[in-house]
Scaffold this motif. Structure first.
Motif, PDB file in Angstrom:
ATOM      1  N   ALA A   1      21.996 -19.757  26.747  1.00 49.88           N
ATOM      2  CA  ALA A   1      22.316 -20.683  25.664  1.00 49.88           C
ATOM      3  C   ALA A   1      21.677 -22.045  25.890  1.00 49.88           C
ATOM      4  CB  ALA A   1      23.826 -20.824  25.505  1.00 49.88           C
ATOM      5  N   ALA A   2      20.428 -22.042  26.350  1.00 49.46           N
ATOM      6  CA  ALA A   2      19.723 -23.281  26.658  1.00 49.46           C
ATOM      7  C   ALA A   2      19.037 -23.821  25.409  1.00 49.46           C
ATOM      8  CB  ALA A   2      18.681 -23.041  27.758  1.00 49.46           C
ATOM      9  N   ARG A   3      18.911 -25.127  25.352  1.00 41.46           N
ATOM     10  CA  ARG A   3      18.157 -25.763  24.284  1.00 41.46           C
ATOM     11  C   ARG A   3      16.657 -25.593  24.558  1.00 41.46           C
ATOM     12  NH1 ARG A   3      21.552 -31.445  23.384  1.00 41.46           N
ATOM     13  NH2 ARG A   3      23.521 -30.438  22.739  1.00 41.46           N
ATOM     14  N   PRO A   4      15.815 -25.850  23.556  1.00 41.16           N
ATOM     15  CA  PRO A   4      14.381 -25.570  23.737  1.00 41.16           C
ATOM     16  C   PRO A   4      13.754 -26.234  24.952  1.00 41.16           C
ATOM     17  CG  PRO A   4      14.849 -25.919  21.417  1.00 41.16           C
ATOM     18  CD  PRO A   4      16.120 -26.213  22.151  1.00 41.16           C
ATOM     19  N   VAL A   5      13.978 -27.534  25.131  1.00 37.03           N
ATOM     20  CA  VAL A   5      13.372 -28.229  26.275  1.00 37.03           C
ATOM     21  C   VAL A   5      13.964 -27.706  27.582  1.00 37.03           C
ATOM     22  CG1 VAL A   5      13.014 -30.463  27.377  1.00 37.03           C
ATOM     23  CG2 VAL A   5      12.856 -30.268  24.899  1.00 37.03           C
ATOM     24  N   GLN A   6      15.278 -27.490  27.599  1.00 44.64           N
ATOM     25  CA  GLN A   6      15.903 -26.936  28.798  1.00 44.64           C
ATOM     26  C   GLN A   6      15.369 -25.544  29.118  1.00 44.64           C
ATOM     27  OE1 GLN A   6      20.001 -27.091  27.579  1.00 44.64           O
ATOM     28  NE2 GLN A   6      20.348 -29.131  28.440  1.00 44.64           N
ATOM     29  N   ALA A   7      15.121 -24.738  28.091  1.00 42.33           N
ATOM     30  CA  ALA A   7      14.605 -23.395  28.317  1.00 42.33           C
ATOM     31  C   ALA A   7      13.192 -23.445  28.895  1.00 42.33           C
ATOM     32  CB  ALA A   7      14.612 -22.613  27.006  1.00 42.33           C
TER      33      ALA A   7
ATOM     34  N   ARG B   1      11.917 -25.883  30.733  1.00 41.37           N
ATOM     35  CA  ARG B   1      12.054 -26.324  32.122  1.00 41.37           C
ATOM     36  C   ARG B   1      12.595 -25.206  33.005  1.00 41.37           C
ATOM     37  NH1 ARG B   1      14.879 -32.283  31.146  1.00 41.37           N
ATOM     38  NH2 ARG B   1      12.991 -33.355  30.366  1.00 41.37           N
ATOM     39  N   ARG B   2      13.536 -24.464  32.488  1.00 44.18           N
ATOM     40  CA  ARG B   2      14.111 -23.349  33.234  1.00 44.18           C
ATOM     41  C   ARG B   2      13.045 -22.302  33.549  1.00 44.18           C
ATOM     42  NH1 ARG B   2      17.560 -21.362  36.835  1.00 44.18           N
ATOM     43  NH2 ARG B   2      18.880 -19.689  36.088  1.00 44.18           N
ATOM     44  N   SER B   3      12.206 -22.008  32.570  1.00 45.72           N
ATOM     45  CA  SER B   3      11.130 -21.052  32.786  1.00 45.72           C
ATOM     46  C   SER B   3      10.171 -21.538  33.860  1.00 45.72           C
ATOM     47  CB  SER B   3      10.382 -20.805  31.474  1.00 45.72           C
ATOM     48  OG  SER B   3       9.302 -19.934  31.656  1.00 45.72           O
ATOM     49  N   ALA B   4       9.828 -22.820  33.813  1.00 46.93           N
ATOM     50  CA  ALA B   4       8.899 -23.361  34.813  1.00 46.93           C
ATOM     51  C   ALA B   4       9.498 -23.289  36.218  1.00 46.93           C
ATOM     52  CB  ALA B   4       8.533 -24.795  34.452  1.00 46.93           C
ATOM     53  N   ARG B   5      10.809 -23.530  36.339  1.00 44.68           N
ATOM     54  CA  ARG B   5      11.446 -23.452  37.661  1.00 44.68           C
ATOM     55  C   ARG B   5      11.475 -22.023  38.186  1.00 44.68           C
ATOM     56  NH1 ARG B   5      15.092 -27.320  35.423  1.00 44.68           N
ATOM     57  NH2 ARG B   5      16.587 -25.640  34.967  1.00 44.68           N
TER      58      ARG B   5
ATOM     59  N   CYS C   1       0.883 -20.259  28.951  1.00 47.10           N
ATOM     60  CA  CYS C   1       1.611 -19.164  28.294  1.00 47.10           C
ATOM     61  C   CYS C   1       2.487 -18.406  29.281  1.00 47.10           C
ATOM     62  CB  CYS C   1       0.615 -18.215  27.626  1.00 47.10           C
ATOM     63  SG  CYS C   1      -0.185 -18.875  26.151  1.00 47.10           S
ATOM     64  N   VAL C   2       1.946 -18.112  30.466  1.00 54.12           N
ATOM     65  CA  VAL C   2       2.735 -17.394  31.464  1.00 54.12           C
ATOM     66  C   VAL C   2       3.830 -18.280  32.041  1.00 54.12           C
ATOM     67  CG1 VAL C   2       2.615 -16.178  33.679  1.00 54.12           C
ATOM     68  CG2 VAL C   2       0.787 -15.895  32.001  1.00 54.12           C
ATOM     69  N   LEU C   3       3.520 -19.553  32.248  1.00 57.29           N
ATOM     70  CA  LEU C   3       4.493 -20.475  32.836  1.00 57.29           C
ATOM     71  C   LEU C   3       5.772 -20.553  32.004  1.00 57.29           C
ATOM     72  CD1 LEU C   3       5.002 -22.655  35.070  1.00 57.29           C
ATOM     73  CD2 LEU C   3       4.092 -24.328  33.438  1.00 57.29           C
ATOM     74  N   PHE C   4       5.645 -20.505  30.695  1.00 57.35           N
ATOM     75  CA  PHE C   4       6.806 -20.682  29.820  1.00 57.35           C
ATOM     76  C   PHE C   4       7.246 -19.379  29.154  1.00 57.35           C
ATOM     77  CE2 PHE C   4       4.708 -24.967  29.559  1.00 57.35           C
ATOM     78  CZ  PHE C   4       5.678 -25.636  30.294  1.00 57.35           C
ATOM     79  N   CYS C   5       6.822 -18.228  29.667  1.00 53.25           N
ATOM     80  CA  CYS C   5       7.175 -16.971  28.995  1.00 53.25           C
ATOM     81  C   CYS C   5       8.632 -16.586  29.191  1.00 53.25           C
ATOM     82  CB  CYS C   5       6.251 -15.852  29.462  1.00 53.25           C
ATOM     83  SG  CYS C   5       6.521 -15.299  31.158  1.00 53.25           S
ATOM     84  N   PHE C   6       9.340 -17.203  30.158  1.00 54.25           N
ATOM     85  CA  PHE C   6      10.768 -16.922  30.338  1.00 54.25           C
ATOM     86  C   PHE C   6      11.648 -17.768  29.415  1.00 54.25           C
ATOM     87  CE2 PHE C   6       9.987 -15.784  35.081  1.00 54.25           C
ATOM     88  CZ  PHE C   6       9.439 -14.584  34.684  1.00 54.25           C
ATOM     89  N   ALA C   7      11.068 -18.716  28.699  1.00 51.01           N
ATOM     90  CA  ALA C   7      11.876 -19.648  27.912  1.00 51.01           C
ATOM     91  C   ALA C   7      12.686 -18.967  26.809  1.00 51.01           C
ATOM     92  CB  ALA C   7      10.980 -20.741  27.330  1.00 51.01           C
ATOM     93  N   PRO C   8      12.139 -18.021  26.030  1.00 50.66           N
ATOM     94  CA  PRO C   8      12.988 -17.380  25.010  1.00 50.66           C
ATOM     95  C   PRO C   8      14.202 -16.672  25.605  1.00 50.66           C
ATOM     96  CG  PRO C   8      10.672 -16.961  24.546  1.00 50.66           C
ATOM     97  CD  PRO C   8      10.726 -17.592  25.906  1.00 50.66           C
TER      98      PRO C   8
END
Length: 359
Positions: free
Chosen positions: A232-238, A240-244, A218-225
């Motif tokens: 303007a990232a797509r879901p999978v890109q978002a 991955r971006r959050s994880a980075r 949950c914390v790893l991907f909390c930046f995705a939204p």
């Protein structure tokens, strides 16, 4: 700047030198709700509350409107379900004969469909509110004004992407839960078949492993939204971006998000407790009109208090839910901006854009 896709990386932010340490460096520029520099815990929470105060109309207005729309649609669906199954409900509750499965099945199917529709509606509403928080923060950090219509036009095109992030994250979180359920069923069958007490200890250890894994994801991907809206990232890109962006910042993000959750709980209690104490008490006994002994009379006497209690409960739940759904996404979006400021020099980009906005 018309959209959020231009918030690309730049050189690292650095304030003016302070000489030999005798002259303090000037504070970083603050065109909006946060200073354009790495954020501390106080500035993260201060920025969230400042955004809610200055942009209350688009933030809370859109959240209330979307929840009201979902509530109206769910009530309409429930009314349709009731009208379609009223005959079966009459058979179940008002006829002396024992109801059969053929009487229960249409009712369960109809109101099960209403429940599924409500879950879908609340999921879409949650994604829309998350997207609106990030879209509002886009203007709040630049210090420019934003109307409800502007936030709506910026939010609605990014809602499908945020919804995709929500669904993908739900599937990711479902994997450890399904594994835990499979092991639980296997251990239950082993206990029933062999009468051993050992699986209970193993099951407890497995639960201790599943809960931290779920929190970590949950914390790893909390930046995705926020990435889905502001980049303007797509879901999978978002995701991955959050994880980075989360590399090396997981514990800090976890601590601040936990503090934000505790703050939301405290604010919810502050809102709910006065409403609970404000509820009208039972009507005092009147000898000229003694309380009715039958069920219908008791129901008629308690109806005004029940309606008041229900109204206050609905108001309290709506206010606390809207606050929580706005406050926590603002915290995660501010932490997302903080990571980009620290790693990608986003402060310089924001400073240039804010300068062009105010010129």
């Amino acid at each position: 700047m018309s959209d959020s896709s231009g918030w690309g990386p730049a050189g690292p932010y650095g304030g003016p030198p302070g000489g030999w340490g005798w002259v303090p460096a000037p504070p970083p520029p603050k065109p909006g709700v946060i200073p354009l520099a790495p954020l501390g815990v106080d500035t993260v929470f201060g920025g969230a509350f400042a955004t809610m105060r200055r942009y209350a109309r688009p933030l809370f207005g859109l959240a209330a409107l979307v929840h009201l729309a979902v509530a109206v649609l769910v009530l309409a669906a429930a009314a349709v379900a009731y009208a379609a199954t009223s005959g079966h409900l009459h058979t179940i509750y008002d006829t002396p004969r024992h109801p059969r499965w053929a009487d229960f099945r249409p009712v369960l199917l109809a109101f099960g469909a209403v429940w599924a529709f409500a879950v879908v509606g609340m999921t879409v509403a949650g994604a829309f509110v998350q997207a609106s928080c990030a879209a509002t923060l886009h203007d709040a950090v630049l210090g420019r004004r934003a109307t409800l219509g502007q936030i709506w036009r910026r939010t609605w095109p990014r809602t499908p992407s945020v919804l995709g992030v929500t669904l993908l994250l739900g599937l990711i979180l479902a994997i450890p839960m399904l594994l835990f359920a499979a092991v639980f069923v296997s251990f239950f069958l082993a206990v029933v078949g062999f009468g051993s007490d050992l699986p209970y200890g193993v099951l407890f250890l497995l639960m201790l492993a599943v809960v931290p894994l779920t929190v970590w994801l949950c914390v790893l991907f909390c930046f995705a939204p926020a990435a889905a809206v502001l980049e303007a990232a797509r879901p999978v890109q978002a995701l991955r971006r959050s994880a980075r962006l989360m590399r090396g910042a997981w514990w800090r993000t976890f601590g601040i998000m936990l503090l934000g959750g505790l703050t939301a709980v405290v604010v919810s209690l502050v809102i709910r407790l006065p409403l609970m104490f404000a509820m009208p008490g039972p009507r005092p006994y009147d000898a000229s009109s003694p309380p009715a002994a039958d069920a219908a009379g008791v129901y008629a006497q308690s109806l005004p208090h029940s309606v008041a209690y229900l109204a206050l409960s609905v108001v309290g739940s709506l206010v606390t839910q809207v606050f929580t759904m706005v406050f926590l996404p603002l915290i995660s979006s501010l932490l997302y901006l903080d990571q980009r400021i620290r790693r990608e020099g986003l402060a310089e980009v924001l400073l240039r854009v804010s300068g062009s906005v105010h010129e």
